[in-house]
Design a protein around this motif. Structure first.
Motif, mmCIF file in Angstrom:
data_model
loop_
_atom_site.group_PDB
_atom_site.id
_atom_site.type_symbol
_atom_site.label_atom_id
_atom_site.label_comp_id
_atom_site.label_asym_id
_atom_site.label_seq_id
_atom_site.Cartn_x
_atom_site.Cartn_y
_atom_site.Cartn_z
ATOM 1 N N PRO A 137 0.801 -1.223 0.000
ATOM 2 C CA PRO A 137 0.000 0.000 0.000
ATOM 3 C C PRO A 137 0.834 1.273 0.000
ATOM 4 O O PRO A 137 0.277 2.356 0.091
ATOM 5 N N ASP A 138 2.166 1.145 -0.106
ATOM 6 C CA ASP A 138 2.995 2.336 -0.045
ATOM 7 C C ASP A 138 3.047 3.078 -1.370
ATOM 8 O O ASP A 138 3.532 4.205 -1.429
ATOM 9 N N ARG A 139 2.543 2.496 -2.435
ATOM 10 C CA ARG A 139 2.572 3.199 -3.714
ATOM 11 C C ARG A 139 1.448 4.219 -3.773
ATOM 12 O O ARG A 139 0.424 4.083 -3.108
ATOM 13 N N SER A 140 1.633 5.243 -4.593
ATOM 14 C CA SER A 140 0.652 6.321 -4.677
ATOM 15 C C SER A 140 -0.574 5.858 -5.459
ATOM 16 O O SER A 140 -0.487 4.965 -6.300
ATOM 17 N N PRO A 141 -1.749 6.486 -5.202
ATOM 18 C CA PRO A 141 -2.938 6.151 -5.982
ATOM 19 C C PRO A 141 -2.714 6.338 -7.475
ATOM 20 O O PRO A 141 -3.187 5.551 -8.288
ATOM 21 N N ARG A 142 -1.951 7.384 -7.839
ATOM 22 C CA ARG A 142 -1.692 7.637 -9.253
ATOM 23 C C ARG A 142 -0.927 6.476 -9.893
ATOM 24 O O ARG A 142 -1.264 6.008 -10.989
ATOM 25 N N ASP A 143 0.110 5.985 -9.222
ATOM 26 C CA ASP A 143 0.891 4.870 -9.752
ATOM 27 C C ASP A 143 0.064 3.590 -9.779
ATOM 28 O O ASP A 143 0.221 2.749 -10.670
ATOM 29 N N LEU A 176 -4.254 0.435 -15.590
ATOM 30 C CA LEU A 176 -4.486 0.759 -16.995
ATOM 31 C C LEU A 176 -3.500 0.047 -17.910
ATOM 32 O O LEU A 176 -3.876 -0.487 -18.954
ATOM 33 N N HIS A 177 -2.238 0.050 -17.543
ATOM 34 C CA HIS A 177 -1.234 -0.623 -18.376
ATOM 35 C C HIS A 177 -1.529 -2.121 -18.465
ATOM 36 O O HIS A 177 -1.359 -2.735 -19.530
ATOM 37 N N THR A 178 -1.978 -2.709 -17.368
ATOM 38 C CA THR A 178 -2.320 -4.127 -17.374
ATOM 39 C C THR A 178 -3.502 -4.391 -18.294
ATOM 40 O O THR A 178 -3.491 -5.343 -19.084
ATOM 41 N N ALA A 179 -4.524 -3.534 -18.210
ATOM 42 C CA ALA A 179 -5.701 -3.702 -19.058
ATOM 43 C C ALA A 179 -5.338 -3.588 -20.534
ATOM 44 O O ALA A 179 -5.789 -4.384 -21.365
#
Length: 210
Positions: free
Chosen positions: A90-96, A102-105
């Motif tokens: 959970p340490d990553r930002s919401p933006r990342d 999106l990249h996965t999709a």
């Protein structure tokens, strides 16, 4: 008439039978993508797969069953990829986090692009399972948001998950098409992640103690 009774033969255990079944699915996916589902008969699939129609019917009772098998495989792939994201810290930002979604999709859509477009185009006529899959994917995104934002008593996490899903899916579909128009796919994804991430970040900031 296609044999419907012997269901055991549709899940072959021998390698040769598995290869035959996989060839049917691969050929069907290619034909659905290039011709559309409604314009692709089981006879055409069998011919392109270099087998008799009787052989095809040993594995699939009709075209709808082939469609279901292909969509089930696609959905399992999507669920597996997004389920893995939940395990990211959970340490990553919401933006990342949004950018990762999106990249996965887009990666999945590019890999299965023709088939996905055929399924969406013929959604009104075939039980492709897409409407039933949407709540499952929304639940995964909901869990992802809970991990990012923490306890959700004072926010409408269901609506947020729906917004992220709809915006993300639309961006993924459009980014695949728009690259043919000379638009940078990655730039589109990153800008979308900036906007959704800023919204999620603002929600997270409001919930932090002063």
């Amino acid at each position: 008439m296609p044999p419907h009774a012997d269901k055991q033969r549709k899940r072959p255990k021998q390698d040769r039978a598995k290869e035959t079944r996989a060839r049917i699915l691969a050929v069907a996916a290619q034909l659905f993508g290039s011709r559309g589902i409604s314009n692709t008969s089981t006879n055409r699939i069998a011919a392109e797969a270099n087998m008799s129609i009787g052989t095809l019917y040993r594995y699939f009772s009709d075209r709808d069953e082939i469609v279901k098998e292909l969509t089930d495989g696609l959905f399992l792939q999507v669920e597996d990829r997004y389920s893995r994201l939940i395990g990211i810290g959970p340490d990553r930002s919401p933006r990342d986090a949004v950018a990762e979604v999106l990249h996965t999709a887009v990666e999945i859509l590019v890999t299965n692009g023709p088939l996905v477009r055929a399924l969406v185009a013929d959604l009104h006529f075939y039980g492709s399972g897409i409407p039933e899959f949407e709540p499952r994917l929304r639940m995964i995104i909901k869990l992802y948001l809970i991990q990012l934002l923490g306890p959700t008593i004072d926010i409408d996490i269901d609506t947020m998950a729906l917004v992220v899903l709809n915006a993300g899916f639309a961006t993924a579909l459009r980014s695949v098409e728009m690259e043919n128009e000379g638009i940078d796919r990655n730039a589109l994804i990153e800008h979308t992640a900036d906007m959704i991430g800023a919204w999620l970040g603002s929600v997270a900031d409001r919930r932090r103690p002063a």
